[in-house]
Design a protein around this motif. Structure first.
Motif, mmCIF file in Angstrom:
data_model
loop_
_atom_site.group_PDB
_atom_site.id
_atom_site.type_symbol
_atom_site.label_atom_id
_atom_site.label_comp_id
_atom_site.label_asym_id
_atom_site.label_seq_id
_atom_site.Cartn_x
_atom_site.Cartn_y
_atom_site.Cartn_z
ATOM 1 N N GLU A 214 13.071 -1.130 5.977
ATOM 2 C CA GLU A 214 11.759 -1.160 6.638
ATOM 3 C C GLU A 214 10.872 -2.243 6.027
ATOM 4 O O GLU A 214 10.122 -2.915 6.740
ATOM 5 C CB GLU A 214 11.090 0.208 6.526
ATOM 6 C CG GLU A 214 9.872 0.352 7.419
ATOM 7 C CD GLU A 214 9.333 1.769 7.468
ATOM 8 O OE1 GLU A 214 8.176 1.932 7.912
ATOM 9 O OE2 GLU A 214 10.048 2.707 7.062
ATOM 10 N N ILE A 215 10.950 -2.420 4.715
ATOM 11 C CA ILE A 215 10.195 -3.499 4.068
ATOM 12 C C ILE A 215 10.686 -4.849 4.575
ATOM 13 O O ILE A 215 9.895 -5.743 4.892
ATOM 14 C CB ILE A 215 10.323 -3.407 2.538
ATOM 15 C CG1 ILE A 215 9.593 -2.164 2.020
ATOM 16 C CG2 ILE A 215 9.760 -4.661 1.873
ATOM 17 C CD1 ILE A 215 9.792 -1.903 0.540
ATOM 18 N N CYS B 245 9.426 -6.040 7.995
ATOM 19 C CA CYS B 245 8.060 -6.578 8.066
ATOM 20 C C CYS B 245 8.062 -8.093 7.894
ATOM 21 O O CYS B 245 7.134 -8.775 8.349
ATOM 22 C CB CYS B 245 7.177 -5.938 6.998
ATOM 23 S SG CYS B 245 6.892 -4.165 7.222
ATOM 24 N N HIS C 223 8.144 7.975 2.018
ATOM 25 C CA HIS C 223 7.414 6.709 1.987
ATOM 26 C C HIS C 223 6.682 6.466 3.298
ATOM 27 O O HIS C 223 7.009 7.051 4.334
ATOM 28 C CB HIS C 223 8.365 5.540 1.703
ATOM 29 C CG HIS C 223 9.258 5.191 2.861
ATOM 30 N ND1 HIS C 223 10.491 5.774 3.054
ATOM 31 C CD2 HIS C 223 9.089 4.319 3.896
ATOM 32 C CE1 HIS C 223 11.054 5.274 4.140
ATOM 33 N NE2 HIS C 223 10.218 4.397 4.678
ATOM 34 N N ILE D 160 4.788 2.851 5.207
ATOM 35 C CA ILE D 160 4.503 1.414 5.123
ATOM 36 C C ILE D 160 3.492 1.051 6.202
ATOM 37 O O ILE D 160 3.618 1.473 7.355
ATOM 38 C CB ILE D 160 5.790 0.585 5.295
ATOM 39 C CG1 ILE D 160 6.745 0.851 4.130
ATOM 40 C CG2 ILE D 160 5.468 -0.902 5.392
ATOM 41 C CD1 ILE D 160 8.081 0.149 4.262
ATOM 42 N N HIS E 210 1.606 -2.448 7.688
ATOM 43 C CA HIS E 210 1.518 -3.908 7.695
ATOM 44 C C HIS E 210 0.389 -4.302 8.639
ATOM 45 O O HIS E 210 0.399 -3.932 9.811
ATOM 46 C CB HIS E 210 2.853 -4.491 8.179
ATOM 47 C CG HIS E 210 2.959 -5.967 8.026
ATOM 48 N ND1 HIS E 210 3.895 -6.719 8.690
ATOM 49 C CD2 HIS E 210 2.244 -6.848 7.279
ATOM 50 C CE1 HIS E 210 3.764 -7.986 8.360
ATOM 51 N NE2 HIS E 210 2.767 -8.092 7.509
ATOM 52 N N LEU F 298 0.190 -5.787 3.101
ATOM 53 C CA LEU F 298 1.228 -4.766 3.223
ATOM 54 C C LEU F 298 0.968 -3.668 2.196
ATOM 55 O O LEU F 298 0.824 -3.943 1.003
ATOM 56 C CB LEU F 298 2.614 -5.372 2.989
ATOM 57 C CG LEU F 298 3.804 -4.449 3.283
ATOM 58 C CD1 LEU F 298 3.897 -4.164 4.780
ATOM 59 C CD2 LEU F 298 5.110 -5.070 2.800
ATOM 60 N N THR F 299 0.884 -2.444 2.688
ATOM 61 C CA THR F 299 0.702 -1.278 1.822
ATOM 62 C C THR F 299 1.955 -0.426 1.884
ATOM 63 O O THR F 299 2.438 -0.099 2.970
ATOM 64 C CB THR F 299 -0.508 -0.436 2.268
ATOM 65 O OG1 THR F 299 -1.681 -1.246 2.261
ATOM 66 C CG2 THR F 299 -0.716 0.748 1.328
ATOM 67 N N VAL F 300 2.479 -0.076 0.724
ATOM 68 C CA VAL F 300 3.640 0.809 0.627
ATOM 69 C C VAL F 300 3.227 2.022 -0.195
ATOM 70 O O VAL F 300 2.820 1.879 -1.351
ATOM 71 C CB VAL F 300 4.842 0.105 -0.036
ATOM 72 C CG1 VAL F 300 6.033 1.065 -0.131
ATOM 73 C CG2 VAL F 300 5.229 -1.149 0.740
#
Length: 209
Positions: free
Chosen positions: A27-28, A31, A54, A56, A58, A71-73
């Motif tokens: 998934e990261i 992005c 998790h 995410i 974006h 981007l926030t995780v």
């Protein structure tokens, strides 16, 4: 660079640390925003702990006449909530990525708020037109790092009184807010936000971790 190349480079960066779950890493990568940097920051923050859940987010941010991305995780481990932020900037003509992570023990999480804005609520859950639907959703998590004060003029209850009664207000935690909508983020991502928030609420109130 192909997704497999990203995974190989990320694996080399994470040497000596447990790998992130494949679904999270994928998934990261999807992005397309400095995936090696983001994966390395998340793995470094998690250390030896397993990632149980998790989220995410974006988004685009605007600064003067420039458009940047953010981007926030958010990661949940057995003992902590980990929040990683990644931004970009240009310094002396050179593109730079700025990444930070914060680790919050579950004992410090004081509030998890899920808010949904529903259009046509009278037909929500029914197969009619127009069908009720979620048009905006946001998740607010507080752990005491940041507080917000909302002030308003105080009064004594007498509508004819012209005296100055100062101000009254509310102090509330507002450490992080994640906003999503089907129009901006897609219905699937909004559903992920709702599911993550619901699970986090159960954990934060003493449920099964």
């Amino acid at each position: 660079m192909t997704p497999s190349d990203h995974r190989d480079r990320a694996a080399r960066l994470q040497a000596g640390r447990p790998a992130l779950p494949p679904a999270l890493a994928a998934e990261i990568e999807s992005c397309g925003y400095f995936p090696e940097v983001v994966i390395d920051a998340a793995a470094l923050a998690c250390g030896v702990e397993e990632v149980l859940d998790h989220l995410i987010h974006h988004e685009a941010t605007f600064e003067m006449d420039e458009i940047h991305r953010h981007l926030t995780v958010i990661l949940r481990t057995p003992t902590r909530l980990i929040i990683c932020h990644t931004d970009d900037r240009t310094e002396n003509g050179q593109l730079q990525a700025i990444t930070s992570s914060e680790s919050i023990p579950f004992g410090r999480v004081s509030s998890v708020v899920l808010t949904r804005v529903i259009a046509h609520p009278e037909s929500f859950g029914h197969a009619v037109q127009p069908a009720g639907s979620t048009v905006e959703t946001w998740l607010q998590i507080a752990w005491g790092a940041v507080s917000r004060i909302d002030l308003a003029p105080a009064d004594c209850g007498d509508p004819t009184c012209e005296a100055d009664h100062g101000y009254t207000g509310n102090l509330s935690g507002d450490d992080i807010t994640i906003r999503m909508s089907p129009a901006a983020d897609g219905s699937d991502q909004v559903a992920r936000l709702v599911a993550f928030a619901t699970r986090l609420q159960q954990v934060a109130t003493g449920g099964d971790r």
